[in-house]
Write a protein that holds these residues in place. Sequence first.
Motif, PDB file in Angstrom:
ATOM      1  N   GLU A 297       0.824  -1.214   0.000  1.00  0.00           N
ATOM      2  CA  GLU A 297       0.000   0.000   0.000  1.00  0.00           C
ATOM      3  C   GLU A 297       0.854   1.257   0.000  1.00  0.00           C
ATOM      4  O   GLU A 297       0.442   2.300  -0.527  1.00  0.00           O
ATOM      5  CB  GLU A 297      -0.908  -0.033   1.228  1.00  0.00           C
ATOM      6  N   HIS A 298       2.053   1.177   0.590  1.00  0.00           N
ATOM      7  CA  HIS A 298       2.895   2.365   0.706  1.00  0.00           C
ATOM      8  C   HIS A 298       3.768   2.522  -0.540  1.00  0.00           C
ATOM      9  O   HIS A 298       4.724   1.775  -0.748  1.00  0.00           O
ATOM     10  CB  HIS A 298       3.784   2.279   1.944  1.00  0.00           C
ATOM     11  N   ASP A 299       3.440   3.495  -1.344  1.00  0.00           N
ATOM     12  CA  ASP A 299       4.225   3.799  -2.538  1.00  0.00           C
ATOM     13  C   ASP A 299       5.494   4.536  -2.107  1.00  0.00           C
ATOM     14  O   ASP A 299       5.433   5.524  -1.377  1.00  0.00           O
ATOM     15  CB  ASP A 299       3.397   4.676  -3.486  1.00  0.00           C
ATOM     16  N   ASP A 300       6.645   4.066  -2.567  1.00  0.00           N
ATOM     17  CA  ASP A 300       7.906   4.689  -2.173  1.00  0.00           C
ATOM     18  C   ASP A 300       7.996   6.142  -2.616  1.00  0.00           C
ATOM     19  O   ASP A 300       8.778   6.916  -2.050  1.00  0.00           O
ATOM     20  CB  ASP A 300       9.087   3.907  -2.757  1.00  0.00           C
ATOM     21  N   SER A 301       7.192   6.520  -3.586  1.00  0.00           N
ATOM     22  CA  SER A 301       7.206   7.919  -4.028  1.00  0.00           C
ATOM     23  C   SER A 301       6.641   8.843  -2.956  1.00  0.00           C
ATOM     24  O   SER A 301       6.865  10.056  -2.978  1.00  0.00           O
ATOM     25  CB  SER A 301       6.402   8.080  -5.325  1.00  0.00           C
ATOM     26  N   PHE A 302       5.907   8.262  -1.988  1.00  0.00           N
ATOM     27  CA  PHE A 302       5.391   9.065  -0.876  1.00  0.00           C
ATOM     28  C   PHE A 302       6.542   9.605  -0.023  1.00  0.00           C
ATOM     29  O   PHE A 302       6.442  10.664   0.585  1.00  0.00           O
ATOM     30  CB  PHE A 302       4.494   8.220   0.043  1.00  0.00           C
TER      31      PHE A 302
END
Length: 404
Positions: A139-144
Amino acid sequence: MTGHRFYLDHNASAPLRPVARDAMAAAMDCTGNPSSIHGEGRSARAIVERARAQVATLVGAKPAGVIFTSGATEAAASALTPHIFVDGEERIAPRLYRSATEHPCVLDSGRFSPHVVFPLAVDEQGRLTDETLDAMFEEHDDSFGPLFVAVQLVNSETGIIQQVDEIARKVRLRGGFTLCDAVQAAGRMPIDIATLGVDFLMLSAHKIGGPAGVGALVLAAENVLPLTFIAGGGQEMRRRGGTENVVGIAGFGAAAEAAAAEAHDAAHLSDLRDSTEAGLMSICTSQGWSEKLHFYGRDAERTPNVCCFAVEGMDAQTALIAFDLAGVALSSGSACSSGKVGVSHVLSAMGVDADIAKGALRVSYGWNSTAKDMDAFLMAFDKILSRVTVLQMAQQQTQLSGAA
């Protein structure tokens, strides 16, 4: 209070150790400010630095990584920030993930806004599963930006041990940060911050036989720092402002040294816990309550000092009063919430039925616990359960009479 008391609530606060008391008494004779350069100031500084080394040894850290705080709650608030500095460069962690069974001071989420905080479900044993963690990473996009994960090593209510090392390893591979609440693990199991692989670790003195009102945020690496929570006069290497509590810190250090020695030999506590659970089962069986006795965390890896249980039909708040009158002190859960009527958020997260969970009790042993404490508890429990049996039989008789 009069008469002999039996204390079985170490997870709430452990009795002050004699070595901690002695260290504090000696520190009271030191009049200097540890930031002063004169002789008195240097004496105070020596006390603080000795304690810093003692606390560092407890968790396998470097002394320079120990930041003294007013307790674990402040340590959590200090660490839980989106603003992390690595080699002086700020990295923003836009999201916080934390298990649903964390202590209230972590559930409060520190300096993260509520809308960027995401709970992590646990299984019926209170453990984070691979499926839950995989879903978090997916769920956690590294772009965040880097994710921040808060996970306790040991749960205060059940004693369940989380596999923090594996969780932290996965977080680190994603470039994220991990805070470990090791408050209930200290002194009950060996701790090494490098082996755990976490970035930050929090401790509390009064859980290990030190004084209340002092704790620590421990850094795994000096070059990874959260944004300063309390600014001031540059104390604690400019990482936490405010004159150090020399007396409390001295007691913390002495307690940490004693707890570190005990962490590798917990057979005594294991014997007490196992005998307590066997005694509970025996009493419930003899009174016909065996099918209504429930243990929590018993089938998972846990610390040796905790027994969490419930008996259907026994109200925790009423039982605690009865135990107290019998001279036995125990708890219905975290001391930060047990004074309020309600169901444990830990047991709720584990899927325990609310009607059963409201009767949950916690026995927690510690550094000065003996078999006499256990015997007093079991004797009191036997009498309390007998009264509950009589009361329920009377209620059933009344209902039958009314129906007739």
